[in-house]
Design a protein around this motif. Structure first.
Motif, PDB file in Angstrom:
ATOM      1  N   ASP A 165      -9.916 -40.320  30.175  1.00 29.45           N
ATOM      2  CA  ASP A 165      -9.532 -41.415  31.051  1.00 29.45           C
ATOM      3  C   ASP A 165      -9.518 -42.710  30.254  1.00 29.45           C
ATOM      4  OD1 ASP A 165      -9.009 -43.091  33.163  1.00 29.45           O
ATOM      5  OD2 ASP A 165     -11.083 -43.138  33.846  1.00 29.45           O
ATOM      6  N   ASN A 206     -12.920 -42.392  41.447  1.00 27.21           N
ATOM      7  CA  ASN A 206     -14.259 -41.801  41.535  1.00 27.21           C
ATOM      8  C   ASN A 206     -14.815 -41.495  40.150  1.00 27.21           C
ATOM      9  OD1 ASN A 206     -16.569 -40.687  42.640  1.00 27.21           O
ATOM     10  ND2 ASN A 206     -15.622 -38.682  43.014  1.00 27.21           N
ATOM     11  N   ALA A 207     -13.975 -40.965  39.264  1.00 30.00           N
ATOM     12  CA  ALA A 207     -14.435 -40.677  37.890  1.00 30.00           C
ATOM     13  C   ALA A 207     -14.773 -41.963  37.144  1.00 30.00           C
ATOM     14  CB  ALA A 207     -13.365 -39.890  37.141  1.00 30.00           C
ATOM     15  N   PRO A 232       0.711 -37.092  47.177  1.00 28.54           N
ATOM     16  CA  PRO A 232      -0.543 -37.592  46.573  1.00 28.54           C
ATOM     17  C   PRO A 232      -0.522 -39.103  46.477  1.00 28.54           C
ATOM     18  CG  PRO A 232       0.892 -36.663  44.891  1.00 28.54           C
ATOM     19  CD  PRO A 232       1.535 -36.351  46.208  1.00 28.54           C
ATOM     20  N   ASP A 268     -12.695 -35.513  30.305  1.00 28.93           N
ATOM     21  CA  ASP A 268     -11.514 -36.179  30.848  1.00 28.93           C
ATOM     22  C   ASP A 268     -11.177 -37.402  29.990  1.00 28.93           C
ATOM     23  OD1 ASP A 268      -9.443 -37.043  32.393  1.00 28.93           O
ATOM     24  OD2 ASP A 268     -10.706 -37.868  33.991  1.00 28.93           O
ATOM     25  N   GLY A 275      -2.521 -40.647  37.179  1.00 31.37           N
ATOM     26  CA  GLY A 275      -3.620 -40.067  36.417  1.00 31.37           C
ATOM     27  C   GLY A 275      -4.877 -40.915  36.421  1.00 31.37           C
ATOM     28  N   ILE A 276      -5.027 -41.771  37.429  1.00 27.56           N
ATOM     29  CA  ILE A 276      -6.199 -42.632  37.527  1.00 27.56           C
ATOM     30  C   ILE A 276      -7.076 -42.134  38.671  1.00 27.56           C
ATOM     31  CG2 ILE A 276      -7.008 -44.986  37.918  1.00 27.56           C
ATOM     32  CD1 ILE A 276      -4.342 -45.973  36.830  1.00 27.56           C
ATOM     33  N   ASP A 277      -8.309 -41.793  38.352  1.00 29.38           N
ATOM     34  CA  ASP A 277      -9.256 -41.302  39.336  1.00 29.38           C
ATOM     35  C   ASP A 277     -10.344 -42.360  39.535  1.00 29.38           C
ATOM     36  OD1 ASP A 277     -10.765 -39.871  41.092  1.00 29.38           O
ATOM     37  OD2 ASP A 277     -11.273 -38.234  39.720  1.00 29.38           O
ATOM     38  N   GLU A 311      -3.387 -41.255  41.895  1.00 30.55           N
ATOM     39  CA  GLU A 311      -3.488 -39.879  41.420  1.00 30.55           C
ATOM     40  C   GLU A 311      -2.240 -39.470  40.645  1.00 30.55           C
ATOM     41  OE1 GLU A 311      -4.260 -35.383  43.267  1.00 30.55           O
ATOM     42  OE2 GLU A 311      -4.452 -37.174  44.514  1.00 30.55           O
TER      43      GLU A 311
END
Length: 258
Positions: free
Chosen positions: A127, A102-103, A91, A125, A98-100, A95
């Motif tokens: 975040d 897109n979110a 991955p 989430d 834990g950082i997205d 990822e």
């Protein structure tokens, strides 16, 4: 003693082979170097049959599958069993942390456009990457305008998140986590960050500054209340949620202007 007596005593005249002596084994103890008859001519060698090697089958000793104390067990190769991870299947680094991205982009767009539809599952989430970036940007812009307020930003932000966390848990039936409250309030700080950017270029201590600060507070509180109402299914309660959010963002606006 004469030579005849010597030969008669030790049997020198009765030699018939390489060793001189009579038939008596006790007297056959001397070697005649002149007599080489039949010496080294009668050699017998043992013959071996090499054709039977094709039928040879080695005996395999069975080894117990359970390793003993001093014998290590068989090492399984994860790559052969399909359990390994290739470099292409690993991955991405964001990822794993834990950082997205897109979110983060979707939540930022929801803050910039309060009328935009929001997925309730996305708001669950926790975040914290986006809020941390926005708080650092807010403090950096204040520092450029000559205001060192990092401690005030994190202190007021933490106190506001804890107070709003308790209030939302009293108002909603589903309940909300503290991470969700911090995430939503941090993302909705973006209009105040823009206000701090304007403060670097021009002074906001006037009517124009007051209007811009009021607009930023209204924008932040409306976006935050909309996200909380969507996540907690608190229909027709958005004004009640927007009021405490406006109080929190008002403190940030006052830090920015004054």
């Amino acid at each position: 003693m004469s030579s005849e007596g010597w030969e008669e005593q030790y049997g020198g005249g009765q030699t018939s082979g390489a060793w001189a002596g009579s038939s008596d084994p006790q007297q056959n103890n001397f070697f005649d170097p002149n007599n080489t008859v039949n010496f080294g001519q009668e050699q017998h060698f043992q013959s071996f049959d090499y054709t039977s090697s094709s039928n040879y089958q080695p005996t395999v000793t069975s080894v117990s599958s359970t390793p003993s104390m001093f014998v290590p067990g068989p090492i399984m190769n994860d790559m052969e069993n399909g359990g390994g991870i290739n470099e292409e299947d690993e991955p991405p680094l964001l990822e794993e942390l834990g950082i997205d991205p897109n979110a983060i982009l979707q939540k930022t767009l929801n803050v910039l456009n309060p009328r935009r539809s929001t997925d309730p599952a996305m708001l669950q989430d926790t975040d914290l990457a986006g809020p941390l970036v926005f708080c650092l940007a807010f403090g950096s812009l204040l520092l450029l305008s000559g205001k060192l307020q990092f401690g005030a930003i994190y202190g007021v932000g933490l106190l506001g998140c804890v107070a709003l966390y308790g209030l939302l848990n009293l108002m909603s039936t589903n309940g909300v986590g503290l991470g969700v409250v911090i995430s939503v309030l941090g993302y909705c700080l973006l209009p105040i960050v823009g206000l701090a950017g304007l403060n670097v270029m021009l002074s906001l201590q006037g009517i124009v500054g007051a209007v811009l600060a009021a607009a930023a507070i209204l924008w932040c509180s409306w976006s935050a209340s909309k996200l909380f109402v969507t996540a907690l299914a608190m229909h027709h309660q958005q004004p009640l949620v927007a009021y405490p959010c406006a109080l929190v963002y008002s403190i940030f606006a006052l830090i920015t202007v004054f």
